[in-house]
Motif scaffolding. Sequence first.
Motif, PDB file in Angstrom:
ATOM      1  N   GLY A   7      -1.288   0.539 -16.146  1.00  0.00           N
ATOM      2  CA  GLY A   7      -0.817   0.723 -14.593  1.00  0.00           C
ATOM      3  C   GLY A   7      -1.715   0.240 -13.676  1.00  0.00           C
ATOM      4  O   GLY A   7      -1.359  -0.540 -12.926  1.00  0.00           O
ATOM      5  N   ILE A   8      -2.864   0.678 -13.947  1.00  0.00           N
ATOM      6  CA  ILE A   8      -3.818   0.032 -13.006  1.00  0.00           C
ATOM      7  C   ILE A   8      -4.367  -1.363 -12.775  1.00  0.00           C
ATOM      8  O   ILE A   8      -4.394  -1.905 -11.885  1.00  0.00           O
ATOM      9  CB  ILE A   8      -5.358   1.057 -13.005  1.00  0.00           C
ATOM     10  N   ARG A   9      -4.257  -1.952 -14.086  1.00  0.00           N
ATOM     11  CA  ARG A   9      -4.556  -3.388 -14.439  1.00  0.00           C
ATOM     12  C   ARG A   9      -3.259  -3.944 -13.616  1.00  0.00           C
ATOM     13  O   ARG A   9      -3.617  -5.090 -12.990  1.00  0.00           O
ATOM     14  CB  ARG A   9      -4.582  -3.578 -15.595  1.00  0.00           C
ATOM     15  N   ALA A  10      -2.099  -3.245 -13.920  1.00  0.00           N
ATOM     16  CA  ALA A  10      -0.972  -4.426 -13.271  1.00  0.00           C
ATOM     17  C   ALA A  10      -1.034  -4.179 -11.803  1.00  0.00           C
ATOM     18  O   ALA A  10      -0.617  -5.117 -11.114  1.00  0.00           O
ATOM     19  CB  ALA A  10       0.520  -3.532 -13.860  1.00  0.00           C
ATOM     20  N   VAL A  11      -1.359  -3.174 -11.197  1.00  0.00           N
ATOM     21  CA  VAL A  11      -1.608  -2.979  -9.758  1.00  0.00           C
ATOM     22  C   VAL A  11      -2.481  -3.822  -9.511  1.00  0.00           C
ATOM     23  O   VAL A  11      -2.403  -4.744  -8.246  1.00  0.00           O
ATOM     24  CB  VAL A  11      -1.809  -1.757  -9.079  1.00  0.00           C
ATOM     25  N   VAL A  12      -3.656  -3.992  -9.880  1.00  0.00           N
ATOM     26  CA  VAL A  12      -4.768  -4.773  -9.373  1.00  0.00           C
ATOM     27  C   VAL A  12      -4.384  -6.488  -9.449  1.00  0.00           C
ATOM     28  O   VAL A  12      -4.744  -7.162  -8.797  1.00  0.00           O
ATOM     29  CB  VAL A  12      -6.173  -4.690 -10.098  1.00  0.00           C
ATOM     30  N   ALA A  13      -3.759  -6.535 -10.574  1.00  0.00           N
ATOM     31  CA  ALA A  13      -3.284  -8.036 -10.758  1.00  0.00           C
ATOM     32  C   ALA A  13      -2.402  -8.429  -9.887  1.00  0.00           C
ATOM     33  O   ALA A  13      -2.209  -9.802  -9.306  1.00  0.00           O
ATOM     34  CB  ALA A  13      -2.755  -8.073 -12.145  1.00  0.00           C
ATOM     35  N   GLU A  14      -1.628  -7.431  -8.998  1.00  0.00           N
ATOM     36  CA  GLU A  14      -0.804  -8.067  -7.875  1.00  0.00           C
ATOM     37  C   GLU A  14      -1.693  -8.387  -6.682  1.00  0.00           C
ATOM     38  O   GLU A  14      -1.219  -8.967  -5.575  1.00  0.00           O
ATOM     39  CB  GLU A  14      -0.006  -6.709  -7.516  1.00  0.00           C
ATOM     40  N   ARG A  15      -3.029  -8.295  -6.538  1.00  0.00           N
ATOM     41  CA  ARG A  15      -3.771  -8.664  -5.482  1.00  0.00           C
ATOM     42  C   ARG A  15      -3.464  -8.424  -4.216  1.00  0.00           C
ATOM     43  O   ARG A  15      -3.293  -8.956  -3.431  1.00  0.00           O
ATOM     44  CB  ARG A  15      -3.929 -10.194  -5.713  1.00  0.00           C
ATOM     45  N   LEU A  16      -3.035  -7.238  -4.202  1.00  0.00           N
ATOM     46  CA  LEU A  16      -2.839  -6.505  -2.815  1.00  0.00           C
ATOM     47  C   LEU A  16      -4.088  -6.256  -2.051  1.00  0.00           C
ATOM     48  O   LEU A  16      -5.130  -6.254  -2.564  1.00  0.00           O
ATOM     49  CB  LEU A  16      -2.040  -5.319  -2.996  1.00  0.00           C
ATOM     50  N   ASP A  17      -4.036  -6.068  -0.803  1.00  0.00           N
ATOM     51  CA  ASP A  17      -5.096  -5.952   0.035  1.00  0.00           C
ATOM     52  C   ASP A  17      -5.711  -4.233  -0.313  1.00  0.00           C
ATOM     53  O   ASP A  17      -4.879  -3.582  -1.084  1.00  0.00           O
ATOM     54  CB  ASP A  17      -4.821  -5.755   1.418  1.00  0.00           C
ATOM     55  N   PRO A  18      -6.765  -4.034  -0.142  1.00  0.00           N
ATOM     56  CA  PRO A  18      -7.534  -2.640  -0.831  1.00  0.00           C
ATOM     57  C   PRO A  18      -6.611  -1.327  -0.507  1.00  0.00           C
ATOM     58  O   PRO A  18      -6.505  -0.634  -1.270  1.00  0.00           O
ATOM     59  CB  PRO A  18      -9.014  -2.709  -0.067  1.00  0.00           C
ATOM     60  N   ARG A  19      -6.279  -1.296   0.812  1.00  0.00           N
ATOM     61  CA  ARG A  19      -5.372  -0.330   1.229  1.00  0.00           C
ATOM     62  C   ARG A  19      -4.261  -0.022   0.408  1.00  0.00           C
ATOM     63  O   ARG A  19      -3.749   1.091  -0.040  1.00  0.00           O
ATOM     64  CB  ARG A  19      -5.053  -0.302   2.682  1.00  0.00           C
ATOM     65  N   HIS A  20      -3.356  -1.093   0.253  1.00  0.00           N
ATOM     66  CA  HIS A  20      -2.108  -0.866  -0.526  1.00  0.00           C
ATOM     67  C   HIS A  20      -2.411  -0.783  -2.117  1.00  0.00           C
ATOM     68  O   HIS A  20      -1.780  -0.037  -2.529  1.00  0.00           O
ATOM     69  CB  HIS A  20      -1.203  -2.298  -0.261  1.00  0.00           C
ATOM     70  N   THR A  21      -3.428  -1.238  -2.331  1.00  0.00           N
ATOM     71  CA  THR A  21      -4.042  -1.163  -3.980  1.00  0.00           C
ATOM     72  C   THR A  21      -4.247   0.318  -3.961  1.00  0.00           C
ATOM     73  O   THR A  21      -3.694   0.984  -5.080  1.00  0.00           O
ATOM     74  CB  THR A  21      -5.182  -1.969  -4.271  1.00  0.00           C
ATOM     75  N   ALA A  22      -5.059   0.826  -3.038  1.00  0.00           N
ATOM     76  CA  ALA A  22      -5.318   2.300  -3.424  1.00  0.00           C
ATOM     77  C   ALA A  22      -3.850   3.051  -3.159  1.00  0.00           C
ATOM     78  O   ALA A  22      -3.938   4.051  -4.085  1.00  0.00           O
ATOM     79  CB  ALA A  22      -6.302   2.828  -2.189  1.00  0.00           C
ATOM     80  N   PHE A  23      -2.941   2.880  -2.301  1.00  0.00           N
ATOM     81  CA  PHE A  23      -1.921   3.870  -2.318  1.00  0.00           C
ATOM     82  C   PHE A  23      -1.168   3.474  -3.568  1.00  0.00           C
ATOM     83  O   PHE A  23      -0.417   4.429  -3.914  1.00  0.00           O
ATOM     84  CB  PHE A  23      -0.971   3.293  -1.096  1.00  0.00           C
TER      85      PHE A  23
END
Length: 64
Positions: A7-23
């Motif tokens: 799940g974390i890898r999938a979120v990181v792969a979306e290349r969101l900005d750091p704030r949205h990645t953290a959320f």
Amino acid sequence: MDKLIRGIRAVVAERLDPRHTAFAVADLLRADMPGPDLLTPEERRGRPDATSPPCVTRRRTSRS
């Protein structure tokens, strides 16, 4: 644990900005968070003496 890592890898792969990645990662963690029944009733009550922060005492030195 594998599910969380995927799940974390999938979120990181979306290349969101750091704030949205953290959320987004927080949402993943929140979804699988264990309930309070993980702890025994005694553990949920806590220790009565642990409610306040530890007291720190300092020795005064005299200035002559």
